[in-house]
Design a protein around this motif. Structure first.
Motif, PDB file in Angstrom:
ATOM      1  N   VAL A  91       1.012  -1.385   0.212  1.00 18.51           N
ATOM      2  CA  VAL A  91      -0.046   0.341  -0.103  1.00 18.51           C
ATOM      3  C   VAL A  91       0.644   1.273   0.221  1.00 18.51           C
ATOM      4  N   LEU A  92       2.035   1.198   0.645  1.00 14.22           N
ATOM      5  CA  LEU A  92       2.918   2.112   0.425  1.00 14.22           C
ATOM      6  C   LEU A  92       3.881   2.996  -0.400  1.00 14.22           C
ATOM      7  N   SER A  93       3.871   1.915  -0.917  1.00 10.28           N
ATOM      8  CA  SER A  93       4.404   1.639  -2.328  1.00 10.28           C
ATOM      9  C   SER A  93       3.051   2.716  -3.756  1.00 10.28           C
ATOM     10  N   GLY A 140       1.718   7.343  -6.288  1.00  4.61           N
ATOM     11  CA  GLY A 140       1.512   8.214  -6.551  1.00  4.61           C
ATOM     12  C   GLY A 140       1.387  10.210  -6.169  1.00  4.61           C
ATOM     13  N   GLY A 141       2.633   9.657  -5.481  1.00  3.86           N
ATOM     14  CA  GLY A 141       3.355  10.955  -4.802  1.00  3.86           C
ATOM     15  C   GLY A 141       2.500  11.223  -3.432  1.00  3.86           C
ATOM     16  N   ARG A 142       1.284  10.368  -3.594  1.00  4.21           N
ATOM     17  CA  ARG A 142       0.306  10.829  -2.436  1.00  4.21           C
ATOM     18  C   ARG A 142       1.273  10.482  -0.760  1.00  4.21           C
ATOM     19  N   TRP A 143       2.073  11.549  -0.471  1.00  2.00           N
ATOM     20  CA  TRP A 143       2.923  11.209   1.047  1.00  2.00           C
ATOM     21  C   TRP A 143       2.633  11.769   2.343  1.00  2.00           C
ATOM     22  N   GLU A 144       1.092  12.599   2.580  1.00  5.20           N
ATOM     23  CA  GLU A 144       0.309  12.944   3.431  1.00  5.20           C
ATOM     24  C   GLU A 144      -0.469  11.641   3.546  1.00  5.20           C
ATOM     25  N   GLN A 145      -0.348  10.393   3.093  1.00  8.26           N
ATOM     26  CA  GLN A 145      -1.604   9.805   2.874  1.00  8.26           C
ATOM     27  C   GLN A 145      -0.320   7.817   3.916  1.00  8.26           C
ATOM     28  N   ALA A 146       0.900   8.183   2.859  1.00  8.54           N
ATOM     29  CA  ALA A 146       1.552   7.337   3.491  1.00  8.54           C
ATOM     30  C   ALA A 146       2.607   7.388   4.499  1.00  8.54           C
ATOM     31  N   GLU A 147       2.387   8.778   5.554  1.00  9.23           N
ATOM     32  CA  GLU A 147       2.420   9.441   6.650  1.00  9.23           C
ATOM     33  C   GLU A 147       1.529   9.048   7.270  1.00  9.23           C
ATOM     34  N   LYS A 148       0.233   8.766   7.184  1.00 13.84           N
ATOM     35  CA  LYS A 148      -0.989   7.986   7.959  1.00 13.84           C
ATOM     36  C   LYS A 148      -1.170   6.613   8.102  1.00 13.84           C
ATOM     37  N   LEU A 149      -0.807   5.971   6.990  1.00 13.42           N
ATOM     38  CA  LEU A 149      -0.670   4.329   7.185  1.00 13.42           C
ATOM     39  C   LEU A 149       0.942   4.515   7.880  1.00 13.42           C
ATOM     40  N   PHE A 150       1.365   5.211   8.404  1.00 11.30           N
ATOM     41  CA  PHE A 150       2.950   5.488   8.568  1.00 11.30           C
ATOM     42  C   PHE A 150       2.452   4.714  10.564  1.00 11.30           C
ATOM     43  N   ALA A 151       1.758   5.650  10.809  1.00 11.81           N
ATOM     44  CA  ALA A 151       1.287   5.519  12.038  1.00 11.81           C
ATOM     45  C   ALA A 151      -0.177   4.628  12.093  1.00 11.81           C
ATOM     46  N   SER A 207       9.495  -0.230   3.671  1.00 14.71           N
ATOM     47  CA  SER A 207       8.475   0.763   4.432  1.00 14.71           C
ATOM     48  C   SER A 207       8.910   2.123   4.069  1.00 14.71           C
ATOM     49  N   TYR A 208      11.060   2.314   4.972  1.00 13.17           N
ATOM     50  CA  TYR A 208      11.086   4.118   4.604  1.00 13.17           C
ATOM     51  C   TYR A 208      11.229   4.112   2.812  1.00 13.17           C
ATOM     52  N   SER A 209      11.837   2.975   2.460  1.00 11.27           N
ATOM     53  CA  SER A 209      11.797   3.323   1.133  1.00 11.27           C
ATOM     54  C   SER A 209      10.521   3.636   0.878  1.00 11.27           C
ATOM     55  N   SER A 210       9.470   3.418   0.358  1.00 15.16           N
ATOM     56  CA  SER A 210       8.431   3.552  -0.267  1.00 15.16           C
ATOM     57  C   SER A 210       8.467   5.221   0.349  1.00 15.16           C
ATOM     58  N   LEU A 211       8.409   5.794   1.425  1.00 19.59           N
ATOM     59  CA  LEU A 211       8.088   6.921   2.302  1.00 19.59           C
ATOM     60  C   LEU A 211       8.957   7.722   1.427  1.00 19.59           C
ATOM     61  N   LEU A 212      10.975   7.613   1.033  1.00 19.16           N
ATOM     62  CA  LEU A 212      10.939   8.379   0.429  1.00 19.16           C
ATOM     63  C   LEU A 212      10.611   8.456  -1.161  1.00 19.16           C
ATOM     64  N   HIS A 213      10.075   7.243  -1.712  1.00 13.38           N
ATOM     65  CA  HIS A 213       9.751   7.566  -2.708  1.00 13.38           C
ATOM     66  C   HIS A 213       8.657   8.117  -2.975  1.00 13.38           C
TER      67      HIS A 213
END
Length: 797
Positions: A508-510, A515-526, A539-545
């Protein structure tokens, strides 16, 4: 594309015969046929796979955690003596021996008629435990006929009856039998939980266990062990695993060696190496000596966590404890090194095991093939496969799946079909991994209709989608740019009651990252932290992407500092990711810094890292640097991919060298790599930029005839080139054509034409273009027309 891929082949093909123990033919890997001028023949997903019901295969990846096979138990070799349970009465022994000696002619009804119901259950259980499910089922039916349904509810009969029905594939009957029993005991519940577990129906197994607890039945040690094994397969939240262990201890049930081995195995999927080490120490403190399974499980956890030094430490402790490492041990180590890109170390481990007299098996070779594939060393992967065959090691279904993926993701469908032919010739039936591999292949190639087709056929074939399938679907749809569809799959997975694990979250993070949806990615981390699921390097790799695709350089910088400072463990994978994301945002200093760090660590360079270096040097027109990277590829025997060629064409298109671009496109085709949409768009752009529209149109026709569908980028390149050459009529005709082809114009399409008119001072024609837009593109919105009118007003003011 879907039309080009369809072949009129039957969907309901019969299943191939079971694989012979000693095959008459050792399949050899096919060489690709000579290239022809005609486009490659493609296929539909249904043309490759038998849609018969799933059948067990011999391609299991992990050893069972239970007891090794005891040849004295009978039922496999035919020469062993039968050891009868001492509790059997004399008449029951006679009946059992008669059924064992002549199962085809002995009448279970006649032999069991004189026995009491309790003895009948013992006979049925003995038959089932000796690998005679058919005879056991016949005896069970005879018992029902003789004593009635209620006789099967006897405490000594019910567990055996459930096991017999389960082994005969009659799980629904087994479940119904337990439901009908007035007071089933722990053995009966455990028998059904185990049956569902063996069948891979883990959610059903947990449901039976909960029914057992709700009924006030005290679970036994074996019940807890089976449920822990189920939990490890389901990847339930870690706190639920610990709650189950606490329940065991609260009920006064002491953990045994199997329990500890299962708990250590539970740690693997989450890479919980600290917890695994704690269980290992607790096990020894409880008086249980670690066995080969214990050491292999612990080593596997360290490997999954990429703690290579600790894994080697387990190997040494294993040898010091007088427990010699096996091929399973070395396979775990090789897998860990290969997945971390440490291919040289992985190959050395293979050599080390051979020096110790441990012969590499099909898992060893398949692991290396997959690792070499990920690194882009296709020639080396094929050579490893050839070595495997030469050494008399026959490929299994996992090997074929690895080869399918290797060829498929590179668009080499002819070679991929050759592997399918070998797979079937070897007597294998495609399994769920094959289906998931196809989902990944089509997703990688952007063939969304084929992804949907594979999923439909998978369900028709009787496969129930589990976590790995949902993960493949999420990844495949996101690679096709269908982010909303990917998220819908995630939602459906949750609704199906499947726990998301680290692999799910990473998929999901990937998808969000693409799509460059970094805000949703940060929420998924939480959310991961709330579910006690620790993010890993992927996980961190996807956040960087996600940050890179959204051009969030400040967030990239902060995360990068955490990695270099060690606040986030700087795995090799993360350092590789720093090369990729900094190349993506054209940050040359940071890209080179990460690349040099990889070289300092002596990490094996893979195709993705080297492609990123070619890309950033190409963007900056640093031709000599690009040539240096290409030399590195050659030195490391890394085959060029479509991305390599695309970056080269991109560089030369920016340098205005159209001839060089097309020469590279020709080289792609001659190398067997399938040019993709980006390949054609790049060369079309090069010709369009030089005003050579005839050559651009020729490539456009070639692109369509090869089965690559033009996208909005292709059309916008043409429109911009036409406008630059004052060919406005041609650009408007192309808008009509793209609409007819089902490709919707976007903001850039109309901006190019309108701004072109304005730059040339042709304001009257610009106004006429806007007034005619509803006829040119009937789907244009009022908001878009209003935006364009404002744009025109700005130019005229």
């Amino acid at each position: 594309m879907a039309e080009a891929l369809a072949l009129p082949l039957p969907l309901r093909a019969p299943a191939p015969p079971p694989r012979p123990t000693t095959p008459n033919h050792i399949p050899t890997h096919r060489q690709p046929p000579a290239q022809s001028s005609s486009p490659p023949r493609l296929f539909s997903p249904t043309s490759l796979l038998s849609t018969s019901r799933p059948t067990p295969s011999s391609s299991s990846r992990k050893p069972r955690l239970g007891r090794p096979f005891d040849p004295s138990r009978g039922g496999r070799g035919g020469d062993q003596a039968w050891h009868l349970p001492p509790s059997l009465s004399i008449p029951a022994r006679r009946a059992l021996l008669a059924l064992l000696d002549d199962p085809d002619h002995a009448s279970p009804r006649d032999l069991l008629s004189a026995l009491p119901a309790a003895d009948v259950g013992a006979v049925v259980g003995a038959l089932a435990s000796r690998g005679r499910p058919g005879t056991a089922l016949a005896a069970l039916r005879a018992a029902r006929d003789l004593h009635g349904e209620s006789a099967l509810h006897h405490p000594r009969v019910l567990p055996a009856a459930i096991r017999v029905l389960a082994r005969a594939g009659r799980l629904a009957e087994a479940s119904a039998l337990l439901d009908a029993a007035p007071a089933p005991d722990a053995d009966s519940y455990t028998a059904l939980v185990s049956a569902f577990s063996r069948a891979g129906r883990f959610r059903d197994a947990v449901a039976v266990f909960r029914r057992m607890l709700d009924g006030g039945v005290q679970p036994a040690l074996v019940t807890y062990n089976v449920v822990l094994h189920v939990y490890s397969k389901m990847a339930v939240p870690w706190k639920e695993v610990m709650e189950l262990v606490d329940s065991m201890k609260k009920d006064g049930i002491a953990l045994d060696r199997y329990t500890y081995n299962t708990l250590i195995s539970c740690c693997r999927r989450r890479a919980l190496y600290r917890e695994a080490a704690q269980f290992f120490d607790e096990m020894k403190a409880a008086g249980f000596e670690p066995d080969k399974v214990t050491f292999n499980c612990l080593l596997d956890v360290y490997g999954k966590a990429r703690r290579h030094e600790e894994a080697i430490g387990v190997l040494k402790e294993m040898e010091n404890a007088g427990c010699p490492p096996s091929v399973v041990t070395y396979n775990s180590l090789i897998s860990a090194y290969a997945k971390d890109g440490l291919l040289e170390e992985a190959v050395k481990l293979k050599q080390e095991m051979e020096l110790k007299g441990i012969k590499p098996d099909v898992v060893t070779y398949t692991t290396l093939i997959s690792g070499l594939d990920r690194a882009g060393k296709i020639d080396a992967a094929v050579a490893t496969y050839s070595e495997m065959l030469k050494n008399g090691c026959n490929p299994n279904l996992c090997t074929y799946n690895a080869l399918i993926k290797m060829h498929g993701v590179r668009g080499k469908f002819t070679e991929m079909m050759g592997v399918f032919d070998e797979l079937r010739a070897a007597g294998y039936v495609p399994d769920v991994v094959t289906w998931n591999t196809l989902l990944a292949v089509f997703g990688q190639n952007g063939l969304d209709s084929e992804v949907s087709g594979v999923f439909k056929e998978m369900k028709k074939s009787g496969y129930i989608p589990e976590r790995d399938t949902y993960v493949s679907l999420i990844s495949s749809y996101s690679r096709c740019g269908l982010f909303d569809q990917a998220m819908e799959i995630y939602k459906r997975m949750m609704e199906a009651g499947i726990y998301p694990d680290i692999s799910t979250y990473n998929a999901v993070l990937s998808a969000l990252a693409r799509g460059g949806r970094w805000e949703q990615a940060e929420k998924l981390f939480a959310e991961m932290e709330d579910r006690d699921c620790k993010p890993d390097e992927l996980s961190y790799s996807s956040l960087l992407h996600a940050y890179a695709n959204a051009k969030k350089r400040d967030k990239m910088k902060a995360l990068t500092e955490d990695i270099y400072a060690g606040r986030i463990e700087p795995h090799n994978w993360l350092v590789k990711t720093l090369v990729l994301v900094n190349s993506k945002v054209n940050n040359l200093p940071e890209t080179e810094k990460a690349f040099l760090e990889l070289r300092r660590r002596r990490c094996s360079l893979d195709i993705n890292v080297l492609n990123a270096m070619v890309s950033i040097y190409g963007k900056n027109r640093m031709v000599k640097k690009v040539e240096e990277v290409l030399s590195l590829m050659n030195e490391n025997s890394i085959n060029r991919s479509a991305a390599t060629y695309n970056s080269l064409m991109h560089m030369y298109s920016r340098l205005g060298d159209c001839e060089k671009c097309e020469n590279i496109l020709t080289e792609i085709k001659s190398s067997g790599v399938r040019p993709d949409r980006y390949s054609y768009n790049t060369v079309i752009y090069a010709y369009g930029r030089k005003g050579q529209m005839k050559e651009a149109s020729r490539l456009f026709s070639e692109m369509k005839s090869s089965g690559v569908k033009p996208d909005i980028v292709t059309y916008n390149i043409f429109i911009k080139s036409y406008v630059a050459n004052s060919m406005f009529e041609e650009s408007i005709d192309l808008v009509r054509y793209m609409v007819a082809q089902g490709c919707k114009p976007n903001e850039r399409t109309f901006n190019s034409i309108l701004q072109g008119y304005c730059r040339h001072g042709r304001m009257v024609e610009a106004k006429l273009f806007l007034s005619n837009l509803p006829q040119i593109y009937p789907g244009i919105s009022k908001q878009e027309r209003h935006r364009l009118l404002e744009l025109l007003a700005n130019h005229t003011s």
